[in-house]
Design a protein around this motif. Structure first.
Motif, PDB file in Angstrom:
ATOM      1  N   ASP A  89       0.822  -1.209   0.000  1.00 28.28           N
ATOM      2  CA  ASP A  89       0.000   0.000   0.000  1.00 28.28           C
ATOM      3  C   ASP A  89       0.858   1.262   0.000  1.00 28.28           C
ATOM      4  OD1 ASP A  89      -2.224  -1.634   2.285  1.00 28.28           O
ATOM      5  OD2 ASP A  89      -2.492  -1.366   0.129  1.00 28.28           O
ATOM      6  N   THR A  90       2.159   1.109   0.157  1.00 26.07           N
ATOM      7  CA  THR A  90       3.060   2.254   0.135  1.00 26.07           C
ATOM      8  C   THR A  90       2.951   2.986  -1.193  1.00 26.07           C
ATOM      9  OG1 THR A  90       4.619   1.260   1.689  1.00 26.07           O
ATOM     10  CG2 THR A  90       5.474   2.977   0.232  1.00 26.07           C
ATOM     11  N   ALA A  91       2.628   4.275  -1.127  1.00 28.01           N
ATOM     12  CA  ALA A  91       2.389   5.070  -2.330  1.00 28.01           C
ATOM     13  C   ALA A  91       2.111   6.510  -1.915  1.00 28.01           C
ATOM     14  CB  ALA A  91       1.197   4.525  -3.109  1.00 28.01           C
ATOM     15  N   VAL A  92       2.062   7.384  -2.900  1.00 29.01           N
ATOM     16  CA  VAL A  92       1.517   8.721  -2.691  1.00 29.01           C
ATOM     17  C   VAL A  92       0.030   8.640  -3.028  1.00 29.01           C
ATOM     18  CG1 VAL A  92       1.599  11.144  -3.294  1.00 29.01           C
ATOM     19  CG2 VAL A  92       3.706   9.803  -3.257  1.00 29.01           C
ATOM     20  N   TYR A  93      -0.793   9.103  -2.117  1.00 30.62           N
ATOM     21  CA  TYR A  93      -2.238   9.055  -2.290  1.00 30.62           C
ATOM     22  C   TYR A  93      -2.760  10.444  -2.642  1.00 30.62           C
ATOM     23  CZ  TYR A  93      -2.411   4.294  -0.554  1.00 30.62           C
ATOM     24  OH  TYR A  93      -2.250   2.939  -0.415  1.00 30.62           O
ATOM     25  N   TYR A  94      -3.606  10.489  -3.657  1.00 33.16           N
ATOM     26  CA  TYR A  94      -4.193  11.724  -4.141  1.00 33.16           C
ATOM     27  C   TYR A  94      -5.711  11.601  -4.158  1.00 33.16           C
ATOM     28  CZ  TYR A  94       0.443  12.263  -6.356  1.00 33.16           C
ATOM     29  OH  TYR A  94       1.782  12.344  -6.611  1.00 33.16           O
ATOM     30  N   CYS A  95      -6.372  12.721  -3.984  1.00 37.58           N
ATOM     31  CA  CYS A  95      -7.793  12.740  -4.279  1.00 37.58           C
ATOM     32  C   CYS A  95      -8.011  13.600  -5.519  1.00 37.58           C
ATOM     33  CB  CYS A  95      -8.616  13.251  -3.104  1.00 37.58           C
ATOM     34  SG  CYS A  95      -8.447  14.996  -2.770  1.00 37.58           S
ATOM     35  N   ASN A  96      -9.086  13.331  -6.193  1.00 40.20           N
ATOM     36  CA  ASN A  96      -9.456  14.082  -7.394  1.00 40.20           C
ATOM     37  C   ASN A  96     -10.890  13.719  -7.705  1.00 40.20           C
ATOM     38  OD1 ASN A  96      -9.477  15.449  -9.930  1.00 40.20           O
ATOM     39  ND2 ASN A  96      -7.285  15.056 -10.156  1.00 40.20           N
ATOM     40  N   PHE A  97     -11.412  14.354  -8.694  1.00 34.25           N
ATOM     41  CA  PHE A  97     -12.745  14.005  -9.148  1.00 34.25           C
ATOM     42  C   PHE A  97     -12.677  12.639  -9.834  1.00 34.25           C
ATOM     43  CE2 PHE A  97     -14.092  18.076  -8.017  1.00 34.25           C
ATOM     44  CZ  PHE A  97     -13.154  18.991  -8.453  1.00 34.25           C
ATOM     45  N   LYS A  98     -13.832  12.092 -10.075  1.00 31.60           N
ATOM     46  CA  LYS A  98     -13.908  10.860 -10.853  1.00 31.60           C
ATOM     47  C   LYS A  98     -14.910  11.088 -11.970  1.00 31.60           C
ATOM     48  CE  LYS A  98     -14.939   5.920 -10.763  1.00 31.60           C
ATOM     49  NZ  LYS A  98     -16.054   5.951 -11.734  1.00 31.60           N
ATOM     50  N   PRO A  99     -14.430  11.140 -13.229  1.00 35.91           N
ATOM     51  CA  PRO A  99     -13.052  11.003 -13.670  1.00 35.91           C
ATOM     52  C   PRO A  99     -12.197  12.194 -13.233  1.00 35.91           C
ATOM     53  CG  PRO A  99     -14.419  11.664 -15.503  1.00 35.91           C
ATOM     54  CD  PRO A  99     -15.350  11.376 -14.376  1.00 35.91           C
ATOM     55  N   PRO A 100     -10.902  12.006 -13.165  1.00 37.42           N
ATOM     56  CA  PRO A 100     -10.035  13.054 -12.620  1.00 37.42           C
ATOM     57  C   PRO A 100      -9.886  14.244 -13.558  1.00 37.42           C
ATOM     58  CG  PRO A 100      -8.704  11.256 -13.451  1.00 37.42           C
ATOM     59  CD  PRO A 100     -10.127  10.799 -13.535  1.00 37.42           C
ATOM     60  N   SER A 101      -9.645  15.396 -12.950  1.00 41.12           N
ATOM     61  CA  SER A 101      -9.347  16.627 -13.666  1.00 41.12           C
ATOM     62  C   SER A 101      -7.845  16.875 -13.617  1.00 41.12           C
ATOM     63  CB  SER A 101     -10.090  17.792 -13.020  1.00 41.12           C
ATOM     64  OG  SER A 101      -9.573  19.020 -13.486  1.00 41.12           O
ATOM     65  N   LEU A 102      -7.241  17.099 -14.774  1.00 34.84           N
ATOM     66  CA  LEU A 102      -5.803  17.342 -14.814  1.00 34.84           C
ATOM     67  C   LEU A 102      -5.410  18.545 -13.959  1.00 34.84           C
ATOM     68  CD1 LEU A 102      -4.923  16.684 -18.561  1.00 34.84           C
ATOM     69  CD2 LEU A 102      -4.351  15.271 -16.579  1.00 34.84           C
ATOM     70  N   ARG A 103      -6.273  19.544 -13.910  1.00 32.00           N
ATOM     71  CA  ARG A 103      -5.948  20.767 -13.170  1.00 32.00           C
ATOM     72  C   ARG A 103      -6.127  20.599 -11.660  1.00 32.00           C
ATOM     73  NH1 ARG A 103      -8.645  25.737 -16.687  1.00 32.00           N
ATOM     74  NH2 ARG A 103      -7.514  25.349 -18.616  1.00 32.00           N
ATOM     75  N   ALA A 104      -6.746  19.547 -11.240  1.00 36.64           N
ATOM     76  CA  ALA A 104      -7.091  19.413  -9.828  1.00 36.64           C
ATOM     77  C   ALA A 104      -6.110  18.562  -9.028  1.00 36.64           C
ATOM     78  CB  ALA A 104      -8.499  18.839  -9.683  1.00 36.64           C
ATOM     79  N   TRP A 105      -5.119  17.971  -9.677  1.00 38.26           N
ATOM     80  CA  TRP A 105      -4.179  17.144  -8.911  1.00 38.26           C
ATOM     81  C   TRP A 105      -3.442  18.011  -7.895  1.00 38.26           C
ATOM     82  CZ3 TRP A 105      -5.039  12.263  -8.973  1.00 38.26           C
ATOM     83  CH2 TRP A 105      -5.442  11.603 -10.145  1.00 38.26           C
ATOM     84  N   GLY A 106      -3.417  17.545  -6.663  1.00 39.23           N
ATOM     85  CA  GLY A 106      -2.683  18.230  -5.612  1.00 39.23           C
ATOM     86  C   GLY A 106      -1.335  17.581  -5.381  1.00 39.23           C
ATOM     87  N   GLN A 107      -0.762  17.851  -4.204  1.00 41.32           N
ATOM     88  CA  GLN A 107       0.555  17.324  -3.877  1.00 41.32           C
ATOM     89  C   GLN A 107       0.505  15.881  -3.410  1.00 41.32           C
ATOM     90  OE1 GLN A 107       3.529  19.034  -4.309  1.00 41.32           O
ATOM     91  NE2 GLN A 107       2.138  20.385  -5.431  1.00 41.32           N
ATOM     92  N   GLY A 108      -0.666  15.451  -2.976  1.00 39.79           N
ATOM     93  CA  GLY A 108      -0.793  14.104  -2.463  1.00 39.79           C
ATOM     94  C   GLY A 108      -0.257  13.988  -1.050  1.00 39.79           C
ATOM     95  N   THR A 109      -0.444  12.827  -0.479  1.00 39.22           N
ATOM     96  CA  THR A 109       0.077  12.556   0.860  1.00 39.22           C
ATOM     97  C   THR A 109       0.733  11.180   0.839  1.00 39.22           C
ATOM     98  OG1 THR A 109      -0.476  12.532   3.218  1.00 39.22           O
ATOM     99  CG2 THR A 109      -2.146  11.638   1.720  1.00 39.22           C
ATOM    100  N   GLN A 110       1.946  11.114   1.370  1.00 35.19           N
ATOM    101  CA  GLN A 110       2.734   9.890   1.316  1.00 35.19           C
ATOM    102  C   GLN A 110       2.297   8.926   2.410  1.00 35.19           C
ATOM    103  OE1 GLN A 110       5.532   8.939  -0.802  1.00 35.19           O
ATOM    104  NE2 GLN A 110       5.136   6.969   0.208  1.00 35.19           N
ATOM    105  N   VAL A 111       2.059   7.698   2.000  1.00 30.66           N
ATOM    106  CA  VAL A 111       1.797   6.609   2.940  1.00 30.66           C
ATOM    107  C   VAL A 111       2.926   5.597   2.780  1.00 30.66           C
ATOM    108  CG1 VAL A 111       0.279   4.682   3.530  1.00 30.66           C
ATOM    109  CG2 VAL A 111      -0.696   6.917   2.955  1.00 30.66           C
ATOM    110  N   THR A 112       3.598   5.316   3.872  1.00 30.06           N
ATOM    111  CA  THR A 112       4.682   4.352   3.859  1.00 30.06           C
ATOM    112  C   THR A 112       4.406   3.280   4.903  1.00 30.06           C
ATOM    113  OG1 THR A 112       6.261   6.063   3.185  1.00 30.06           O
ATOM    114  CG2 THR A 112       7.169   4.004   4.065  1.00 30.06           C
ATOM    115  N   VAL A 113       4.393   2.038   4.467  1.00 22.21           N
ATOM    116  CA  VAL A 113       4.084   0.924   5.354  1.00 22.21           C
ATOM    117  C   VAL A 113       5.328   0.061   5.508  1.00 22.21           C
ATOM    118  CG1 VAL A 113       2.540  -1.004   5.815  1.00 22.21           C
ATOM    119  CG2 VAL A 113       1.719   0.964   4.497  1.00 22.21           C
ATOM    120  N   SER A 114       5.784  -0.073   6.725  1.00 21.51           N
ATOM    121  CA  SER A 114       6.962  -0.894   6.995  1.00 21.51           C
ATOM    122  C   SER A 114       6.539  -2.312   7.368  1.00 21.51           C
ATOM    123  CB  SER A 114       7.781  -0.280   8.123  1.00 21.51           C
ATOM    124  OG  SER A 114       7.034  -0.246   9.312  1.00 21.51           O
ATOM    125  N   SER A 115       7.343  -3.260   6.965  1.00 20.85           N
ATOM    126  CA  SER A 115       7.006  -4.664   7.239  1.00 20.85           C
ATOM    127  C   SER A 115       7.587  -5.119   8.569  1.00 20.85           C
ATOM    128  CB  SER A 115       7.543  -5.547   6.120  1.00 20.85           C
ATOM    129  OG  SER A 115       8.928  -5.372   5.968  1.00 20.85           O
TER     130      SER A 115
END
Length: 115
Positions: A89-115
């Motif tokens: 699940d480690t990734a940068v997570y973004y929200c956007n519309f569905k379908p997404p808008s190119l202009r609406a992408w933000g910086q996202g939030t990093q999720v890092t899962v250690s094993s």
């Protein structure tokens, strides 16, 4: 122009939980379908969860049963509750519309899962 701001990511051990938030400005939420997407290095962004204006949710098979998307229209906010986190699940997570808008992408939030 719509601005979407994600928050709530972090470093967590496998099996842990996080709640991501996405707030939209200006307010336009009530009837708009929204989605949470994630991206890992070298890969395209993938849609992991979506929610309609009426609250109907859909999930990618890889996250069903572990991710829960919800929305609070009064707060112009969409949430993603992530439980039973896995290293994949480690990734940068973004929200956007569905379908997404190119202009609406933000910086996202990093999720890092250690094993």
């Amino acid at each position: 122009q719509v601005q979407l701001v994600e928050s709530g990511g972090g470093l967590v051990q496998a099996g842990g939980s996080l709640r991501l938030s996405c707030t939209a400005s200006p307010s336009l939420f009530k009837t708009v379908n929204m989605g949470w997407y994630r991206q890992t290095p070298g890969n395209q962004r993938e849609l992991v969860a979506s929610i309609t204006g009426g609250g109907d949710a859909n999930y990618a098979d890889s996250v069903k049963g572990r991710f829960t998307i919800s929305r609070d229209n009064a707060r112009n906010t969409v949430y993603l509750q992530i439980d039973s986190l896995k290293p994949e699940d480690t990734a940068v997570y973004y929200c956007n519309f569905k379908p997404p808008s190119l202009r609406a992408w933000g910086q996202g939030t990093q999720v890092t899962v250690s094993s």
